[in-house]
Design a protein around this motif. Structure first.
Motif, PDB file in Angstrom:
ATOM      1  N   LYS A 160       0.848  10.032   6.643  1.00 37.27           N
ATOM      2  CA  LYS A 160       0.719  10.514   8.183  1.00 37.27           C
ATOM      3  C   LYS A 160      -0.637  10.924   8.398  1.00 37.27           C
ATOM      4  N   CYS A 161      -1.158  11.414   7.593  1.00 40.27           N
ATOM      5  CA  CYS A 161      -2.324  12.204   7.740  1.00 40.27           C
ATOM      6  C   CYS A 161      -3.695  11.243   7.558  1.00 40.27           C
ATOM      7  N   ARG A 162      -3.557  10.322   6.400  1.00 40.62           N
ATOM      8  CA  ARG A 162      -4.701   9.477   5.778  1.00 40.62           C
ATOM      9  C   ARG A 162      -4.516   8.210   6.251  1.00 40.62           C
ATOM     10  N   GLY A 163      -3.076   7.626   6.570  1.00 42.04           N
ATOM     11  CA  GLY A 163      -3.206   6.347   6.836  1.00 42.04           C
ATOM     12  C   GLY A 163      -3.561   5.986   8.406  1.00 42.04           C
ATOM     13  N   LYS A 164      -3.470   4.732   8.706  1.00 45.42           N
ATOM     14  CA  LYS A 164      -4.038   4.335   9.865  1.00 45.42           C
ATOM     15  C   LYS A 164      -2.713   4.106  11.034  1.00 45.42           C
ATOM     16  N   GLY A 165      -1.944   4.733  10.877  1.00 46.85           N
ATOM     17  CA  GLY A 165      -0.659   4.633  11.919  1.00 46.85           C
ATOM     18  C   GLY A 165       0.401   3.776  11.396  1.00 46.85           C
ATOM     19  N   GLY A 166       1.025   3.714  12.231  1.00 47.36           N
ATOM     20  CA  GLY A 166       2.549   2.772  11.941  1.00 47.36           C
ATOM     21  C   GLY A 166       3.603   3.704  11.206  1.00 47.36           C
ATOM     22  N   ILE A 167       3.612   4.666  10.715  1.00 48.48           N
ATOM     23  CA  ILE A 167       4.704   5.371   9.955  1.00 48.48           C
ATOM     24  C   ILE A 167       5.144   6.529  10.986  1.00 48.48           C
ATOM     25  N   CYS A 168       6.400   6.085  11.635  1.00 57.08           N
ATOM     26  CA  CYS A 168       6.594   7.059  12.418  1.00 57.08           C
ATOM     27  C   CYS A 168       7.645   8.227  11.743  1.00 57.08           C
ATOM     28  N   SER A 169       8.463   7.940  10.976  1.00 58.59           N
ATOM     29  CA  SER A 169       9.369   9.019  10.383  1.00 58.59           C
ATOM     30  C   SER A 169       9.474   8.914   8.739  1.00 58.59           C
ATOM     31  N   GLN A 170       9.949   9.898   7.998  1.00 53.25           N
ATOM     32  CA  GLN A 170       9.950   9.869   6.694  1.00 53.25           C
ATOM     33  C   GLN A 170      11.041   8.560   6.338  1.00 53.25           C
ATOM     34  N   ASN A 171      12.088   8.547   6.941  1.00 56.54           N
ATOM     35  CA  ASN A 171      13.007   7.383   6.757  1.00 56.54           C
ATOM     36  C   ASN A 171      12.476   6.234   7.072  1.00 56.54           C
ATOM     37  N   GLU A 172      11.618   5.899   7.779  1.00 56.72           N
ATOM     38  CA  GLU A 172      10.827   4.537   7.809  1.00 56.72           C
ATOM     39  C   GLU A 172       9.817   4.275   6.674  1.00 56.72           C
ATOM     40  N   LYS A 211       0.851  -1.232   0.003  1.00 57.17           N
ATOM     41  CA  LYS A 211      -0.024   0.025   0.012  1.00 57.17           C
ATOM     42  C   LYS A 211       0.844   1.123  -0.079  1.00 57.17           C
ATOM     43  N   ILE A 212       2.010   1.142   0.626  1.00 59.24           N
ATOM     44  CA  ILE A 212       2.902   2.506   0.754  1.00 59.24           C
ATOM     45  C   ILE A 212       3.402   2.591  -0.822  1.00 59.24           C
ATOM     46  N   PHE A 213       3.968   1.610  -1.206  1.00 60.59           N
ATOM     47  CA  PHE A 213       4.491   1.841  -2.710  1.00 60.59           C
ATOM     48  C   PHE A 213       3.320   2.261  -3.654  1.00 60.59           C
ATOM     49  N   ILE A 214       2.426   1.612  -3.433  1.00 60.61           N
ATOM     50  CA  ILE A 214       1.283   2.316  -4.333  1.00 60.61           C
ATOM     51  C   ILE A 214       0.918   3.752  -4.212  1.00 60.61           C
ATOM     52  N   SER A 215       1.267   4.070  -2.879  1.00 56.57           N
ATOM     53  CA  SER A 215       0.773   5.560  -2.591  1.00 56.57           C
ATOM     54  C   SER A 215       2.345   6.401  -3.166  1.00 56.57           C
ATOM     55  N   ILE A 216       3.433   5.722  -3.288  1.00 50.22           N
ATOM     56  CA  ILE A 216       4.722   6.580  -3.817  1.00 50.22           C
ATOM     57  C   ILE A 216       4.467   6.542  -5.165  1.00 50.22           C
ATOM     58  N   THR A 263      10.212  16.189  -3.330  1.00 57.58           N
ATOM     59  CA  THR A 263       8.661  16.572  -3.209  1.00 57.58           C
ATOM     60  C   THR A 263       7.920  15.430  -3.127  1.00 57.58           C
ATOM     61  N   VAL A 264       8.288  14.458  -3.992  1.00 55.84           N
ATOM     62  CA  VAL A 264       7.420  13.312  -3.972  1.00 55.84           C
ATOM     63  C   VAL A 264       7.496  12.457  -2.765  1.00 55.84           C
ATOM     64  N   LYS A 265       8.515  12.407  -2.191  1.00 57.27           N
ATOM     65  CA  LYS A 265       8.786  11.799  -1.020  1.00 57.27           C
ATOM     66  C   LYS A 265       8.330  12.525   0.127  1.00 57.27           C
ATOM     67  N   SER A 266       8.237  13.595   0.353  1.00 58.60           N
ATOM     68  CA  SER A 266       7.508  14.749   1.336  1.00 58.60           C
ATOM     69  C   SER A 266       5.986  14.557   1.234  1.00 58.60           C
ATOM     70  N   LEU A 267       5.649  14.572   0.058  1.00 58.85           N
ATOM     71  CA  LEU A 267       4.104  14.331  -0.243  1.00 58.85           C
ATOM     72  C   LEU A 267       3.443  13.220   0.116  1.00 58.85           C
ATOM     73  N   VAL A 268       4.094  12.021  -0.037  1.00 60.03           N
ATOM     74  CA  VAL A 268       3.667  10.670   0.211  1.00 60.03           C
ATOM     75  C   VAL A 268       3.636  10.505   1.720  1.00 60.03           C
ATOM     76  N   PHE A 269       4.795  10.937   2.271  1.00 59.24           N
ATOM     77  CA  PHE A 269       4.954  10.710   3.960  1.00 59.24           C
ATOM     78  C   PHE A 269       3.699  11.637   4.445  1.00 59.24           C
ATOM     79  N   PHE A 270       3.297  12.869   3.684  1.00 56.93           N
ATOM     80  CA  PHE A 270       2.178  13.527   4.412  1.00 56.93           C
ATOM     81  C   PHE A 270       0.928  12.879   4.419  1.00 56.93           C
ATOM     82  N   TRP A 271       0.803  12.133   2.949  1.00 56.49           N
ATOM     83  CA  TRP A 271      -0.499  11.416   2.891  1.00 56.49           C
ATOM     84  C   TRP A 271      -0.534  10.298   4.075  1.00 56.49           C
TER      85      TRP A 271
END
Length: 551
Positions: A539-551, A494-499, A529-537
């Protein structure tokens, strides 16, 4: 004729919602205001503010507080930001739109729902109408709303029906404001009939001359006063005085108002149409009557708003049914209106008569695949096959992490329907230049912009290197098909599809910047910008589990 401009707030994730401020003259705890706010909040379409009097201020007209400061106390109203103010309705509107209490101006001001109608000359007395008029004085679109309350007939639930009946009107007004086509030289006064559930629809009217004639009666005690329900009605709430206490002080005389008849103007006026069961919509200006241009605008506009408005009214069933011996048995509950309704109901009864209730677990069976239980996935697959028999779309999934507009754009990109040069020319649009804005040499099409262009390749290479993936693609379909089948971990997939969604969306925005703004961004900055944008999605729209952009 002037036009309104819709104002938007830039706060958080609510910037796409118009802001509605609600006030009244019955007080912040009044059932009419509470019902209106509750219905507005339940739509999840608006940001709702409340700035209303802390106590009843009926029939204070457009009076304002001048000689002493006002107090504003934060009040808890679910889903809204609310303040109770120690002032008149005009004070509350003025304070609420001043940016002293809230961070910005609202897009629309609603005053009501008042307990009692406001028609004819009583508009002059009305604090409810004054709340809307104050917004009009300050250049903001506004509507006053009143319900024709009748004691012994009306109930508190009618305020909810009245609020629901106003929703299409409110929504349509906000559309006109957004389109800058709402007249600036008037505000609206809306009155809802007593039997609001069976209203006859909206009716554009003019202010009449109806008025309740008032007189005065001398009393011996202030407990003998009357309770004002609205500017149109008064209810006696007096306490019987002591027969022996008839003396009146020579220093102070007490009087109370009493109704001594009234005058009702016949014809096409607000009061007459209200009593006929219509929801009356009256254009008003600073001195009651609005200008002719405004009235002409709403005369053409109002018929386009749905006549039957109340969702509660739409829920009224024409057939009642019950289960008898494991089968459905139906009968008429109320009269249907036309032959089409009769046919629909008969078909429904026929279908229900064939239903047999099983003893096991409840399951849906349906004609798409009678061998398996109902699932959204199989239905979506069937729709894809029917709509696009020659295209493979079974791997496309709506991604809840990506915003809706991004999902829609991805779907259009798969269909090769994004407005590239090739697509526009196929639609007959004359395009001066047909080359890709980044690589110059290639003709611009969806796959070129998002996949094969050297700029797209370089951005994708850097993003995929970050993901530890090395893969080339020939089309958007290839990329998303690869993403849909990549990996074994559902969370990582799901994360890769979001990317991939973020990559495609960012490439499209870069293309528009190059074409329309002459702004060229290097691939390294774009991949970041792609990395930051997807991380923002995530963080805000996912169901948790993402703690940092590197993760």
């Amino acid at each position: 004729m002037g036009r309104w401009v819709l104002r938007r707030s830039d706060i958080g994730g609510e910037s796409d919602r118009p802001t509605i401020m609600v006030t009244n003259d019955d007080g912040i705890d009044a059932p009419g205001l509470q019902a209106l706010v509750r219905v507005l909040v339940s739509t999840n379409r608006y940001r709702v503010w409340v700035c209303a009097p802390d106590s009843e201020k009926s029939a204070v007209s457009h009076s304002i507080t001048w000689r002493h400061p006002l107090s504003a106390k934060r009040i808890d109203i679910n889903g809204a930001t609310a303040f109770a103010v120690s002032g008149t309705p005009a004070d509350c509107t003025s304070l609420g739109i001043s940016k002293a209490l809230f961070s910005s101006e609202p897009d629309l001001v609603l005053s009501g729902i008042n307990m009692g109608s406001n028609c004819g000359y009583h508009i002059v007395y009305s604090g409810t109408v004054a709340g809307a008029r104050e917004a009009f004085f300050n250049g903001l679109p506004s509507v006053s709303i009143s319900y024709d309350w009748v004691g012994g007939t009306s109930s508190i639930n009618d305020f909810t029906l009245a609020a629901e009946a106003c929703l299409p009107l409110i929504s349509s007004i906000l559309v006109e404001i957004k389109n800058k086509t709402f007249p600036q030289k008037c505000f609206l006064n809306v009155d809802l009939p007593t039997n609001v559930l069976n209203n006859k629809g909206y009716k554009l009217t003019k202010q009449g001359k109806s008025i309740v004639k008032m007189g005065w009666k001398q009393v011996s005690s202030d407990a003998q006063g009357a309770q004002m329900l609205s500017t149109m009605t008064m209810e006696s709430n007096s306490v019987a005085s002591n027969p022996e206490d008839n003396s009146v002080s020579q220093e102070q005389l007490l009087f109370k108002r009493e109704v001594r008849g009234g005058h009702v103007e016949e014809g096409e006026t607000d009061y007459c149409y209200l009593k006929q069961g219509y929801i009356t919509v009256t254009t008003l200006g600073a001195l009651s009557h609005a200008d002719n241009d405004s009235h002409t605008f709403f005369k053409e506009w109002l018929p386009m708003v749905a006549d039957r408005t109340s969702p509660s009214a739409l829920k009224k069933c024409t057939v009642a049914y019950r289960i008898v011996n494991g089968q459905f048995e139906g009968h008429w509950k109320s009269q249907v209106e036309n032959e089409g309704d009769v046919n629909n109901v008969n078909n429904l009864i026929r279908d229900l008569s064939e239903v047999r209730l099983a003893q096991g677990e409840d399951q849906w069976k349906y004609v798409v695949d009678i061998t398996s239980p109902f699932t959204v996935g199989t239905l979506r697959k069937k729709l894809d096959q029917l709509l696009y028999p020659n295209r493979v779309l079974t791997w496309f999934r709506w991604n809840k992490v990506s915003p809706s507009k991004v999902n829609c754009f991805i779907w259009r990109a798969i269909q090769k329907k994004i407005p590239s040069v090739v697509t526009l020319r196929n639609r007959g649009v004359d395009i001066e230049h047909d080359n890709c804005g980044a690589c110059i040499n290639e003709i611009e099409c969806s796959d070129d912009i998002l996949i094969s262009c050297h700029f797209a390749c370089e951005v994708r290479k850097q993003v995929f290197k970050w993901c530890g993936i090395q893969q080339n693609f020939a089309s958007v379909t290839d990329l998303l098909s690869f993403a849909a089948n990549w990996g074994r971990c559902p969370k990582k997939q799901k994360i890769f599809i979001s990317i991939c969604h973020g990559l495609i969306w960012n490439l499209w925005k870069n293309r528009n910047n190059r074409m329309f703004n002459k702004v060229f961004i290097n691939p390294t900055l774009s991949s970041g910008t792609v990395k930051s944008l997807v991380f923002f999605w995530l963080k805000c729209r996912g169901k948790g589990g993402i703690c940092s952009q590197n993760e």
